[in-house]
Design an enzyme around this catalytic site. Structure first.
Site, short mmCIF file in Angstrom:
data_model
loop_
_atom_site.label_atom_id
_atom_site.label_comp_id
_atom_site.label_asym_id
_atom_site.label_seq_id
_atom_site.Cartn_x
_atom_site.Cartn_y
_atom_site.Cartn_z
N TYR A 109 0.82 26.56 4.63
CA TYR A 109 -0.59 26.39 4.28
C TYR A 109 -1.11 27.60 3.52
CZ TYR A 109 -1.27 22.46 7.55
OH TYR A 109 -1.22 21.26 8.21
N TYR A 148 6.78 21.73 9.45
CA TYR A 148 6.78 23.17 9.73
C TYR A 148 6.80 23.41 11.23
CZ TYR A 148 1.75 22.38 10.32
OH TYR A 148 0.54 21.89 10.72
N ARG A 158 5.96 20.16 13.45
CA ARG A 158 5.05 19.08 13.07
C ARG A 158 5.72 18.19 12.04
NH1 ARG A 158 -0.08 18.54 13.41
NH2 ARG A 158 0.62 16.46 13.90
N HIS A 161 2.43 15.78 7.41
CA HIS A 161 1.15 15.13 7.65
C HIS A 161 0.09 15.65 6.69
CE1 HIS A 161 0.94 18.81 10.07
NE2 HIS A 161 -0.37 18.79 9.84
N HIS A 163 -4.13 16.04 6.69
CA HIS A 163 -5.38 15.93 7.46
C HIS A 163 -6.42 15.22 6.61
CE1 HIS A 163 -4.19 18.98 10.54
NE2 HIS A 163 -3.46 19.46 9.55
#
Lengths: 243, 203
Positions: A109, A148, A158, A161, A163
């Site tokens: 991120y 990640y 995770r 995905h 959000h």
């Protein structure tokens, strides 16, 4: 005005995750222990912020390019995510803001608090936004995010995905959720997904490969419809005694 | 058998919610305009106030990665929405996005104090700001309301506060008024869990 508004259907709290989900460890200290106080909708809940095309730029929904230098593009598998925002009555929710954020193709991120060793992509910001059209339709172009690791179990990952944040027409419809990708083997292992008790709810969060919307030799497509709370269409006022 | 759809289930906003909703706070400028930065605008009537506080977890620690959204009426009790009767001032949105100081967890927002708004069946709701709280570890966004401790008469007959069976818990929704350098400050700490747990609503 009507003194009592037509309410939104109550949230099915058994379909949503509960507040306390011990296998998703962070919820343990952040979950209220007392029961939520049930409120009948007032004007405070049936109204909500509204956004228009003057609030955003038309290109904000193109994550391949909205943070890229001129002539560059984000690195990764090029995908389209598209679908409709509907309500529980299956009616489209037009002119509503949809915001998206995600990790890059390596699972990193762009956030000052993300220290994962996968590199930042200089041409990828990782967020986008759009407003649904008159049919409730929305779309984003982006890269498929990477899986990640995160600190839950010693070895937790995770699944890929995105959000998603949606407003609807009322503060009562406000929703944040996550979109997963069909076929990802990490889905059944994820403690956050397992906060959902019904496998159909997990399926509802799984975007489906959409070959018809795929652009040949260019971009793969996934379809993902979003459903917000519906609303009663008839109203019978219960008059208080002496009113 | 009905053909209703099911609402999309909620998932936590996660630790990096700022990337999507307030990217400047995440550390990068991408949008020409971020949303929710100016709640009242320059033309709104009413008392200018600052609301500040902490979100606190069960251990008593500040929640540093929380994001709050606010929704309120103007000083005349009108929401910027077609289902609220009346007009709002030019530039009044009534919507705010509030992020914390990542080191301390302190948050604050500037607005005008809302007026009383109509309630159900002709009742009057005391002035309040609606709040929605998301963060890592919160599976479904939490709804609560900020009321004002100096509105004692209005609070005493507020139909929502009176729904709360435990009178001692109503105090968790009252922001405390003070003055600092000529500015009106309301303090509103939110306890997610514990002895002084804030009242949260299923709206």
């Amino acid at each position: 005005m009507k003194s009592s508004p037509a309410e939104y259907y109550q949230r099915d709290r058994e379909w949503h995750p509960p507040a306390l989900t011990p296998d998703y460890k962070t919820s343990v200290t952040r979950s209220p222990k007392f029961a939520l106080i049930s409120l009948e909708n007032t004007v405070s809940e049936i109204t909500g912020p509204r956004f228009g095309h003057s609030d955003i730029d038309a290109a904000d929904n193109d994550l391949l390019h909205n943070y890229a230098a001129d002539g560059h593009s984000a690195i990764g598998e090029r995908i389209i995510v598209h679908g409709r925002v509907l309500d529980e009555n299956a009616r489209p929710v037009p002119n509503t803001l949809v915001e998206a954020w995600q990790a890059n193709a390596g699972g990193r991120y762009r956030h000052k608090k993300d220290m994962y060793l996968a590199p930042i992509d200089p041409n990828f910001g990782g967020c986008g936004r759009t407003i649904t059209d008159a049919d409730g339709y929305y779309y984003f172009r982006t890269v498929k995010p990477g899986a990640y690791p995160w600190r839950n179990w010693v070895n937790s990952w995770r699944p890929a995905h995105i959000h998603l944040s949606v407003f609807g027409a009322a503060f009562a419809q406000r929703l944040i959720t996550q979109l997963y990708f069909e076929g990802d083997p990490l889905i059944p292992k994820c403690p956050i997904i397992k906060t959902l008790s019904d496998s159909r709810a997990v399926d509802q969060l799984t975007a489906k490969l959409d070959m018809n919307a795929t652009i040949p030799l260019d971009t793969i497509a996934y379809k993902f419809d979003i459903v917000l709370r519906g609303r009663r269409s008839t109203l019978f006022e219960n008059r208080l005694e002496g009113n | 058998m009905t053909d209703y759809l099911k609402e999309t289930p909620s998932q936590t906003a996660g630790p990096f919610v700022h990337i999507g909703l307030a990217p400047g706070a995440a550390g990068f400028d991408i949008y020409a305009h971020e949303l929710g930065g100016d709640i009242a605008g320059p033309n709104a009537a009413g008392e200018r106030i600052r609301v500040e506080g902490l979100v606190i977890d069960a251990t008593g620690s500040p929640v540093k990665d929380v994001l709050l959204e606010t929704w309120q009426a103007n000083a005349a009790g009108v929401y910027a929405h077609p289902e609220s009767t009346g007009d709002v001032e030019d530039g009044f949105r009534g919507f705010g996005r509030v992020i914390t100081n990542f080191d301390s967890g302190e948050w604050a927002f500037d607005t005008i104090k809302p007026g009383p708004v109509v309630g159900r069946s002709g009742s009057i709701q005391a002035p309040h700001i609606n709040l929605w709280i998301v963060a890592r570890g919160i599976n479904v966004g939490l709804n609560t309301r900020i009321y004002f401790e100096d509105e004692a008469a209005a609070n005493a007959v507020d139909p929502v506060l009176n729904v709360i069976e435990w009178e001692n818990r109503r105090a968790t929704l009252l922001a405390k008024r003070s003055e600092r350098n000529g500015q009106i400050i309301y303090r509103f700490d939110i306890c997610l869990q514990g002895d002084n747990e804030t009242v949260f609503f299923d709206i």
